[in-house]
Design a protein around this motif. Structure first.
Motif, PDB file in Angstrom:
ATOM      1  N   ALA A 175      33.520  37.792  43.816  1.00  0.00           N
ATOM      2  CA  ALA A 175      34.622  37.943  43.944  1.00  0.00           C
ATOM      3  C   ALA A 175      34.888  38.347  42.465  1.00  0.00           C
ATOM      4  CB  ALA A 175      35.667  36.759  44.185  1.00  0.00           C
ATOM      5  N   VAL A 176      34.343  37.293  40.960  1.00  0.00           N
ATOM      6  CA  VAL A 176      35.567  37.650  40.300  1.00  0.00           C
ATOM      7  C   VAL A 176      34.740  38.927  39.518  1.00  0.00           C
ATOM      8  CG1 VAL A 176      35.231  36.658  37.369  1.00  0.00           C
ATOM      9  CG2 VAL A 176      35.957  34.857  39.803  1.00  0.00           C
ATOM     10  N   ARG A 179      37.166  42.011  40.550  1.00  0.00           N
ATOM     11  CA  ARG A 179      37.981  42.114  39.928  1.00  0.00           C
ATOM     12  C   ARG A 179      37.963  42.879  38.721  1.00  0.00           C
ATOM     13  NH1 ARG A 179      42.158  39.933  42.778  1.00  0.00           N
ATOM     14  NH2 ARG A 179      43.485  40.233  40.468  1.00  0.00           N
ATOM     15  N   MET A 382      41.151  35.228  46.505  1.00  0.00           N
ATOM     16  CA  MET A 382      40.418  36.206  45.187  1.00  0.00           C
ATOM     17  C   MET A 382      40.598  37.086  46.372  1.00  0.00           C
ATOM     18  SD  MET A 382      39.102  35.696  41.285  1.00  0.00           S
ATOM     19  CE  MET A 382      39.611  35.448  40.789  1.00  0.00           C
ATOM     20  N   TRP A 387      45.835  35.268  45.877  1.00  0.00           N
ATOM     21  CA  TRP A 387      45.603  35.719  45.078  1.00  0.00           C
ATOM     22  C   TRP A 387      47.325  36.396  43.945  1.00  0.00           C
ATOM     23  CZ3 TRP A 387      43.342  33.439  41.291  1.00  0.00           C
ATOM     24  CH2 TRP A 387      43.048  33.904  39.665  1.00  0.00           C
TER      25      TRP A 387
END
Length: 507
Positions: A175-176, A179, A382, A387
């Motif tokens: 997920a990070v 992004r 997220m 988010w």
């Protein structure tokens, strides 16, 4: 047997005291001056300066002070002046001595031990003290509750495992990474390590790349807690001045430091800098990465404020790591603490895969991993609309708090100077020629807690500043500014000893 656990040298103590003295020399403002208008004796000013350093934690409790003769030489004063100052501090409970063991700092019985960090105020003090020390906000509901509920639903498969994920949960790493990819920086989950907050990320990086005695270049000013973390790790901090106002990085100064000091590592905040609020331009980012690569310096870019743009329509520059596609020069630190809620304690590192592997391997000797439930909560945020919705709430409330605090400070403290930032959580304020340390001390007695400028500098710099976070609004912001104005008046008159206990305030 002596009672001291550390020591402060004569030259270092002279530098710390000098920052106060230089500020107070500007027309005599901020000095300890009796109500009759006479300046205090030299020994009294020296004792007061050392007391302030102890109260702010810039000189630790139980630190051995220099011998009278050594300090007198470093300050270019008589030994009698230093002896009288030490005697005054002993009488007030801020110094203890033993023949043959020297003198060491202390705090009087009943006084809280000072902290060298920006710790949140204990909840029991909330009724009487307005806390402007910590730049952190309550969780944006209902999204915290929804995220925790979503995490609980996903927990059973993880509960059946040992629960240790040194690199972080695969779903959150993905997920990070997604992004960053959406921001124009293609990223694989192998380039991400989940940490226990941004401080955990910086600590891990320092352990791996900046051992004791290594030079680390830092913005000046910079984030106080990271500076203290690096000091305690034994790093030799090399300050690099920020540009004027909100101009961002001073590239000529950075090139000179990178060339002349050859630091092993550099720590910078390009996105709504803490404490100034400056936003580095895209060209500044490109040039700093190029300069760091040429110097062989590892650049650590702190992005914890990146989501907190408070001006709708403002076009943000690309991340610093976008100018290091190979990942050889830049390590990025991020966090959910400022964007969402500090109570989750979720941070991350983005770096080249081999760097991530090294950080993960070293983690076995630190904290082993980050709590699973909190990671699942951030993963839920997220990978849903949570988010972006929560960040939208955070931006709106922070913008309102910024505008409210700015208006209140301008009404009550027209001599204080600042430039309103377009994002972030903090206002960096020049205190009209007064000592920020003395204002902080008087403010605490009046029931408003504010960190002084030297906490954000190296060796006592920024004595004439305080940092105000956007954490209060409305009547609370008005009361905070009013109390700071009273503290400022007391410091200007030298009447801080007459400060009354804080009155109860209900928002």
């Amino acid at each position: 047997m002596s009672h001291w656990t550390s020591s402060v040298g004569a030259q270092k103590l002279a530098r710390l005291l000098g920052s106060q003295r230089d500020r107070e020399a500007q027309g005599g403002r901020g000095t300890v001056t009796p109500l009759g208008g006479r300046r205090a004796p030299a020994y009294r000013s020296l004792a007061d300066g050392i007391r302030l350093l102890v109260l702010e934690g810039r000189v630790p409790v139980a630190a051995r002070l220099p011998a009278e003769r050594e300090l007198a030489a470093a300050l270019s004063v008589s030994r009698t002046t230093v002896a009288a100052a030490y005697e005054a501090l002993r009488g007030e409970g801020f110094l203890e001595s033993r023949r043959g063991a020297g003198s060491w700092t202390a705090v009087p019985a009943g006084n809280p031990l000072p902290t060298r960090a920006l710790d949140p105020l204990p909840p029991e003090a909330a009724g009487s003290v307005i806390d402007l020390g910590c730049a952190a906000l309550p969780a944006p509901e209902p999204w915290l509750g929804r995220a925790v509920q979503g995490a609980l639903e996903e927990l059973p498969p993880y509960a059946a495992t040992h629960g240790d994920y040194p690199a972080g949960l695969p779903a959150l790493r993905q997920a990070v990474a997604d992004r960053y990819t959406a921001r124009g920086v293609p990223t694989m989950p192998e380039q991400i390590m989940i940490t226990t907050g941004a401080m955990g990320a910086v600590a891990a990086i320092c352990r791996l790349f900046a051992g004791r005695g290594e030079r680390v270049a830092v913005d000046s000013p910079s984030y106080a807690n990271v500076l203290q973390l690096m000091r305690e790790a034994g790093a030799r901090l090399v300050p690099v001045a920020m540009g004027d106002g909100l101009a961002g990085w001073d590239l000529p100064a950075w090139r000179q430091v990178l060339r002349d000091a050859a630091p092993r590592m550099a720590y910078v905040i390009g996105d709504f800098h803490n404490p100034t609020g400056a936003l580095a331009t895209e060209e500044q980012r490109r040039q700093l990465v190029e300069a760091a690569r040429a110097a062989g310096t590892l650049l650590v870019a702190d992005e914890t404020m990146a989501d907190l743009c408070l001006e709708p329509g403002l076009e943000l520059p690309r991340p610093v790591c976008a100018f290091d596609p190979a990942g050889s020069a830049v390590i990025t630190v991020g966090s959910a603490s400022k964007s969402f809620w500090a109570g989750l304690r979720i941070g991350w590192v983005r770096a080249a895969p081999d760097v991530i592997r090294s950080l993960v391997a070293a983690r076995a000797y630190a904290d082993l991993g980050t709590p699973v439930l909190e990671q699942l909560a951030v993963t839920w945020l997220m990978t849903t609309e949570g988010w972006d919705a929560a960040v939208g709430i955070r931006r709106t409330t922070t913008r309102e708090s910024r505008d409210s605090l700015v208006a209140a400070v301008r009404r009550h403290l027209p001599d204080w100077e600042f430039t309103v930032p377009r994002g972030g959580l903090t206002l960096w304020v020049r205190t009209g020629g007064l000592s920020g340390s003395r204002i902080a001390e008087a403010g605490e007695r009046l029931g408003v807690r504010v960190p002084s400028g030297p906490r954000f500098g190296v060796d006592g710099a920024f004595e004439g500043y305080v940092r105000l976070p956007f954490t209060v609004t409305g009547a609370v912001a008005e009361e905070a500014a009013s109390r700071l104005a009273e503290a400022s008046r007391l410091v200007a008159s030298g009447a801080t000893a007459a400060v009354e206990a804080p009155r109860t305030f209900v928002a």
